[in-house]
Design a protein around this motif. Structure first.
Motif, PDB file in Angstrom:
ATOM      1  N   MET A  59      52.328  38.719  42.100  1.00 34.93           N
ATOM      2  CA  MET A  59      53.418  39.700  42.048  1.00 34.93           C
ATOM      3  C   MET A  59      54.390  39.500  43.203  1.00 34.93           C
ATOM      4  O   MET A  59      54.046  38.902  44.230  1.00 34.93           O
ATOM      5  N   ASN A  60      55.579  39.996  43.032  1.00 33.77           N
ATOM      6  CA  ASN A  60      56.601  39.977  44.081  1.00 33.77           C
ATOM      7  C   ASN A  60      56.842  38.601  44.681  1.00 33.77           C
ATOM      8  O   ASN A  60      56.840  38.425  45.896  1.00 33.77           O
ATOM      9  N   GLY A  61      57.048  37.630  43.829  1.00 33.34           N
ATOM     10  CA  GLY A  61      57.417  36.307  44.330  1.00 33.34           C
ATOM     11  C   GLY A  61      56.249  35.453  44.776  1.00 33.34           C
ATOM     12  O   GLY A  61      56.445  34.422  45.423  1.00 33.34           O
ATOM     13  N   ALA A  62      55.036  35.850  44.441  1.00 35.48           N
ATOM     14  CA  ALA A  62      53.875  35.026  44.785  1.00 35.48           C
ATOM     15  C   ALA A  62      53.888  33.758  43.924  1.00 35.48           C
ATOM     16  O   ALA A  62      54.411  33.752  42.816  1.00 35.48           O
ATOM     17  N   VAL A  63      53.311  32.700  44.480  1.00 30.45           N
ATOM     18  CA  VAL A  63      53.268  31.438  43.753  1.00 30.45           C
ATOM     19  C   VAL A  63      51.817  30.980  43.608  1.00 30.45           C
ATOM     20  O   VAL A  63      51.062  30.968  44.577  1.00 30.45           O
ATOM     21  N   GLY A  64      51.457  30.617  42.412  1.00 29.18           N
ATOM     22  CA  GLY A  64      50.120  30.087  42.148  1.00 29.18           C
ATOM     23  C   GLY A  64      50.239  28.673  41.610  1.00 29.18           C
ATOM     24  O   GLY A  64      51.151  28.366  40.847  1.00 29.18           O
ATOM     25  N   VAL A  65      49.323  27.824  42.043  1.00 30.44           N
ATOM     26  CA  VAL A  65      49.324  26.430  41.593  1.00 30.44           C
ATOM     27  C   VAL A  65      47.911  26.086  41.134  1.00 30.44           C
ATOM     28  O   VAL A  65      46.932  26.486  41.764  1.00 30.44           O
ATOM     29  N   PHE A  66      47.835  25.358  40.041  1.00 28.69           N
ATOM     30  CA  PHE A  66      46.538  24.835  39.630  1.00 28.69           C
ATOM     31  C   PHE A  66      46.714  23.385  39.213  1.00 28.69           C
ATOM     32  O   PHE A  66      47.521  23.064  38.350  1.00 28.69           O
ATOM     33  N   GLN A  67      45.979  22.499  39.886  1.00 25.83           N
ATOM     34  CA  GLN A  67      45.946  21.099  39.462  1.00 25.83           C
ATOM     35  C   GLN A  67      44.484  20.790  39.221  1.00 25.83           C
ATOM     36  O   GLN A  67      43.690  20.820  40.159  1.00 25.83           O
ATOM     37  N   GLY A  68      44.139  20.543  37.992  1.00 26.13           N
ATOM     38  CA  GLY A  68      42.728  20.308  37.718  1.00 26.13           C
ATOM     39  C   GLY A  68      42.559  19.082  36.866  1.00 26.13           C
ATOM     40  O   GLY A  68      43.253  18.901  35.871  1.00 26.13           O
TER      41      GLY A  68
END
Ligand code: ADP
Ligand code: MG
Lengths: 251, 436
Positions: free
Chosen positions: B320-329
């Motif tokens: 939320m609020n501009g958070a960034v999530g990354v997943f490289q699998g």
């Protein structure tokens, strides 16, 4: 008492009017039925009363014991005693039915300024009501409505109603998709809840549910309006002549 | 000055400081060798740069820079995660072993030996020499992981754990953070002998900047459970690496909870070397960009080099609020790794339109008789479910929270121990209730 006056509702997204002036009064303690062909606006009416998003009320009013329902958030309507048994109960993965029920009961008690039920009190209440509706404990552990059969979903709706003890119960096609035994079970559950302080609005497409939950008054809805109102015999007329006959008469 | 020059200057600066630091302590032959080799590896690959494909979604600057950025420790009166669990505590404060805060390592119990890296480093030979830096080195191919090589070359602190029996009491590594500019580096080795089992807990931010490597060698029939909760400090940055080598019929289950943190990159590199083993990796990350930046990256590489192994990845993020999530699998199934069962799921729940989820799921399969599936989803809260809950009297925020927790439950239920899982649930519940 539920009072709906000249209720006009359109879809928020498109210019389509679905309810075109609904007038309906369900006195306290009464059981009213709404019958009508598919697409006549029965579910829309129930959703609008419960506060679902996506609809716009353009005219008219709906009050429960004098409280303007349309001003309230869905949870506030519930706390006022309104309950909708969904035509299509929603599946919620990851939330156990038990947790859901407890959260709902305690949320309503909190909104009404009543103390929350203790874990033991709650368990006792659920066990007792579940037993009456032939709902086994396994079903309570599973996520809400996930993997429930059609009949189990409907019984689960009635279980919620029995636990929440609302004063105005709207049942949207609670009979659809049920076999005779399941329907009898549901009807028994509903009848057990009938009381002078509690009203029902039973929406159904077929007359057969009304053999088991006998209404005081029957309304026929067509094209977004209540077009006829009568006693239980009106339901039998629908059964015999179909909607076509009645709608022709009205037209 | 070009970017490349800057990166190599940064590397030299970091190596110079680490040499200076290490020079004050006695180092036996085995660890000197491991460190020299790691340094050579690191020079060959260089620190991660912005142009690296493997760092496309996460800027490595803060992790690679010569100096850590300032990060205030997070103050709280709440009981910390795992506090209620009976465990052997090993405390590191800003990356240094804290013997006074820790339990007596010589009384770890039956079937387990624990020694600090500081102490083990003094010897010329140590059992850990076959693992320390070795699993990390093996994990450098096909994709380089320079921050892990840096760790092997420079880490002075950590623990070496050898497990010979079925150990019931978890070992708990606690990473405290006091100094605003601490640059903490920890390197742990766990060796589970045949049939042994252990649960390892990790919690806390570790430092303003934290770099950790955990090398785990799981022998045949052994089981390693790992549950980690990364600290709540808003400005901390962290790069962690888990390297695991799994023998026949062994099991690895690793779960990570992340709440807050300006930048977190968790890499897991798991290799099946024996048949019929299983690896379950899971994570629940929750981030609110309003309480500081939140960037969270799970980078997983699983190599199936044996038959009938099962790997399972379940990673969930709430943003939320501009958070960034990354997943490289990535699941790599080598030739001959028949009957591999590989599953990978990464999902993000966006609580608003400002946040971002970047996913790169990959399968590379060289065996013909395998069942691998993967999926990645990004979605908002289910409006139907929300209305259903609200129609039963549950206020909007509570209903949302219930659905957020339900979403995360898919990752939390990967934790085998119910008591530990409940503790994690409690933390997540705290987060959803506190969120704005
Ligand atoms: N969200 C919606 N989008 C488009 N059409 C809708 C929507 N909700 C209701 N309608 C339309 O409104 C009419 C009434 O629907 P509904 O209330 O479900 O009827 P009933 O329950 O009596 O079968 C139908 O023509 C239906 O297609
Ligand atoms: Mg309908």
């Amino acid at each position: 008492m539920l009072e709906i006056k000249n209720l006009h509702v359109k879809l928020e997204e498109e210019d389509k009017e679905i309810l075109k002036g609904v007038d309906l009064t369900v006195p306290t303690g009464a059981v009213h039925a709404i019958m009508g062909p598919n697409g006549s606006g029965k579910s829309t009416l129930s959703y609008v009363l419960a506060g679902r998003e996506g609809y716009e009320v353009t005219e008219g009013s709906a009050t429960l014991d004098g409280v303007d329902l349309l001003e309230l958030e869905p949870e506030e309507r519930a706390a006022e005693g309104l309950f909708l048994a969904f035509q299509y109960p929603v599946e919620i993965p990851g939330v156990s039915n038990m947790n859901f029920l407890r959260t709902a009961v305690n949320a309503q008690r909190k909104l009404r300024g009543e103390p929350e039920l203790s874990a033991t009190e709650f368990l006792k209440l659920v066990r007792e009501k579940a037993k009456e509706l032939n709902i086994d404990a396994e079903m309570l552990k599973r996520p809400v409505n996930m993997g429930f059969s059609g009949g189990e979903k409907k019984r689960n709706e009635i279980l919620q109603m029995a636990i929440l003890e609302p004063k105005m119960c709207i049942l949207d096609e609670t009979d659809s998709g049920l076999d005779v035994d399941a329907m009898k079970l549901v009807a028994r559950g509903v009848n057990a809840l009938r009381s002078p302080g509690r009203s029902f609005l039973v929406i159904t497409h077929y007359q057969r549910l009304l053999d088991h939950i006998v209404p005081d008054v029957v309304h026929i809805m067509a094209d977004g309006r209540i077009v006829r109102t009568g006693g239980p015999e009106l339901a039998r007329e629908v059964e015999e002549n179909g909607y076509a006959g009645i709608l022709e008469e009205v037209a | 000055m070009g970017a490349q020059q800057q990166e190599s200057d940064a590397l030299e600066a970091r190596l110079a400081r680490c040499r200076e630091d290490l020079a004050q302590y006695k180092a036996g032959a085995w660890i000197r060798k491991a460190r020299e080799e790691a340094e050579a590896r690191l020079r060959a690959m260089g620190l991660p740069g912005r142009r690296d494909e493997y760092w496309r979604f996460t800027r490595p600057d803060l992790l690679a820079a010569p100096e850590p950025a300032a990060a205030e420790p997070f103050e709280t009166d709440e009981a910390l995660v795992f506090d209620e669990i009976d465990r052997l505590k090993i405390v590191f404060t800003d990356g240094r072993f804290d013997p006074r805060a820790s339990d007596d390592l010589t009384k770890a119990g039956v079937g387990i030996e624990i020694i600090t890296l500081l102490e083990a480093a003094e010897a010329d030979l140590h059992w850990a020499q076959d693992i320390f830096g070795r699993l990390e080195a093996a994990g450098q191919s096909p994709v380089p992981r320079p921050l892990a090589a840096l760790n092997t070359a420079c880490a002075r602190n950590g623990v070496l754990i050898r497990v010979t029996g079925k150990v019931a009491r978890p070992v708990s590594l606690i990473y405290r953070h006091y100094h605003t500019h601490s640059d903490a580096m920890l390197h742990h080795v766990v060796r589970l002998e045949e049939g042994a089992s252990l649960t390892l807990l990790e919690n806390g931010p570790g430092g303003a900047r934290f770099n950790s490597v955990l090398e785990v060698d799981v022998a045949d029939g052994a089981a390693f459970d790992h549950v980690r909760a990364q600290g709540r400090d808003h400005d901390r940055v962290a790069a962690t690496h888990l390297f695991a080598r799994l023998g026949a019929k062994s099991a690895l289950r690793s779960f990570t909870l992340t709440a807050n943190g300006r930048l977190t990159r968790n890499e897991a590199v798991v290799t099946f070397t024996g048949d019929d083993a299983l690896a379950h990796l899971a994570g629940a990350a929750v981030g609110d960009g309003n309480s500081g930046d939140f960037h969270h990256d799970d980078t997983i590489f699983i190599t199936h080099g044996a038959e009938r192994c099962e790997s399972r990845q379940v990673f969930k993020k709430v943003l939320m609020n501009g958070a960034v999530g990354v997943f490289q699998g990535k699941i790599l199934v080598r030739q001959g790794a028949q009957k591999t069962d590989g599953y990978q799921m990464s999902q993000a729940l966006m609580l608003d339109g400002d946040s971002q989820f970047l996913a790169k799921p990959e399968l590379e399969i060289y065996a013909d008789d395998v069942a691998c599936s993967h999926g990645s989803t990004t979605g908002a809260i289910d409006e139907e479910a929300l209305f259903y809950l609200r129609s039963r009297g549950v206020p909007r925020k509570d209903a949302e929270n219930l659905l957020v927790l339900a979403f995360l439950e898919g990752a939390v239920e990967e934790i085998a121990d119910e008591v530990i899982a409940d503790d994690i649930r409690l933390r997540l519940q705290g987060w959803v209730e506190r969120r704005g």
